[in-house]
Design a protein around this motif. Sequence first.
Motif, short mmCIF file in Angstrom:
data_model
loop_
_atom_site.label_atom_id
_atom_site.label_comp_id
_atom_site.label_asym_id
_atom_site.label_seq_id
_atom_site.Cartn_x
_atom_site.Cartn_y
_atom_site.Cartn_z
N LYS A 1 0.83 -1.21 0.00
CA LYS A 1 0.00 0.00 0.00
C LYS A 1 0.86 1.26 0.00
O LYS A 1 0.48 2.29 -0.56
CB LYS A 1 -0.94 -0.01 1.22
N LYS A 2 2.04 1.18 0.63
CA LYS A 2 2.96 2.33 0.64
C LYS A 2 3.40 2.70 -0.78
O LYS A 2 3.80 3.84 -1.03
CB LYS A 2 4.20 2.00 1.47
N PHE A 3 3.31 1.75 -1.69
CA PHE A 3 3.71 1.97 -3.08
C PHE A 3 2.49 2.14 -3.99
O PHE A 3 2.60 2.07 -5.21
CB PHE A 3 4.57 0.81 -3.56
N GLY A 4 1.34 2.35 -3.36
CA GLY A 4 0.12 2.59 -4.12
C GLY A 4 -0.53 1.34 -4.66
O GLY A 4 -1.43 1.41 -5.50
N VAL A 5 -0.10 0.17 -4.17
CA VAL A 5 -0.67 -1.10 -4.65
C VAL A 5 -1.74 -1.57 -3.66
O VAL A 5 -1.42 -1.90 -2.52
CB VAL A 5 0.42 -2.17 -4.80
N THR A 6 -2.98 -1.56 -4.10
CA THR A 6 -4.08 -1.99 -3.23
C THR A 6 -4.90 -3.12 -3.84
O THR A 6 -5.68 -3.77 -3.14
CB THR A 6 -5.01 -0.81 -2.93
N GLY A 7 -4.73 -3.37 -5.14
CA GLY A 7 -5.41 -4.47 -5.80
C GLY A 7 -4.39 -5.51 -6.19
O GLY A 7 -3.27 -5.20 -6.61
N PHE A 8 -4.77 -6.79 -6.05
CA PHE A 8 -3.81 -7.85 -6.27
C PHE A 8 -4.32 -8.91 -7.25
O PHE A 8 -5.51 -9.23 -7.25
CB PHE A 8 -3.48 -8.55 -4.93
N THR A 9 -3.38 -9.42 -8.04
CA THR A 9 -3.67 -10.54 -8.94
C THR A 9 -3.56 -11.84 -8.15
O THR A 9 -2.57 -12.06 -7.44
CB THR A 9 -2.66 -10.57 -10.11
N GLU A 10 -4.55 -12.69 -8.30
CA GLU A 10 -4.52 -13.99 -7.61
C GLU A 10 -3.95 -15.08 -8.50
O GLU A 10 -3.52 -16.10 -8.05
CB GLU A 10 -5.92 -14.37 -7.14
#
Length: 268
Positions: free
Chosen positions: A259-268
């Motif tokens: 989240k600190k790097f702006g990543v909030t959605g993830f590939t499963e």
Amino acid sequence: MNLKSNYLLFLVFLMSLGCATNPFTGKQTMAIVSNDQLFPASFKQYDEFLKENKVVEGTEDAARITRVGQRIAKAAERYLNANGYEGYLKGYQWEYHLIEDKTKNAWCMPGGKIVFYTGILPVAQTDAGIAAIMGHEVAHALANHGQQRMSAAYIQQGIAIAGNVAITDDESRDLFNQYYGVGSTVGAMLPFSRSHEAEADRIGIILMAIAGYDPAVAPELWKRMESSNTPEFLSTHPSNSSRIAQLSALVANARAEAKKFGVTGFTE
């Protein structure tokens, strides 16, 4: 000064030589062999390995290994730069290859040379599964675990030689060699390797999350791995149950780091 004293002084000097900083823990680690020496040897060995094995090229699986690997490498660069380690990856030459082999394995050599075996793809299942494996293997290289193991081996051998030089009685020397060999392996080298595996899990799950892959996939991946029958204290790896528990506990932190790097959605 006699031979024994000279040798012991040399051993102390050797142990004091070369330290590196682990960018993920901030701790000093052994670096008797520098990356300037290690990387060229690693690259040469990697090239020889590729010549001697069947490299899979031009397939979707081969493309997946490269695609995921590039995202993990980019995540590592972002993490390192954000934490004050700009230029840490100087000398790394990232390369990713899929090898036709039923072995359930993958590895990353010092300097970023990566191999996946086709045998592990059914276990990985998805790109996120590949990322969990890739993150772990890349973490070994980033944390200089190969360099540390080589340095530790030199010290282990040096102490053995020092003991044989210092002990003049044949019976006592034989006992030293017997107990030191077992003791230093079970009491030091194997736990040393297991700590590296645990550390690579902690780093790898963060890297996969920053790369945009769901860190919750990591413990699920290890549930699919075959359990080892080797007692954990005699293994270079943590037991599967220990690894799954640790990775499960690390998922929330990995998401927070991403989240600190702006990543909030993830590939499963």
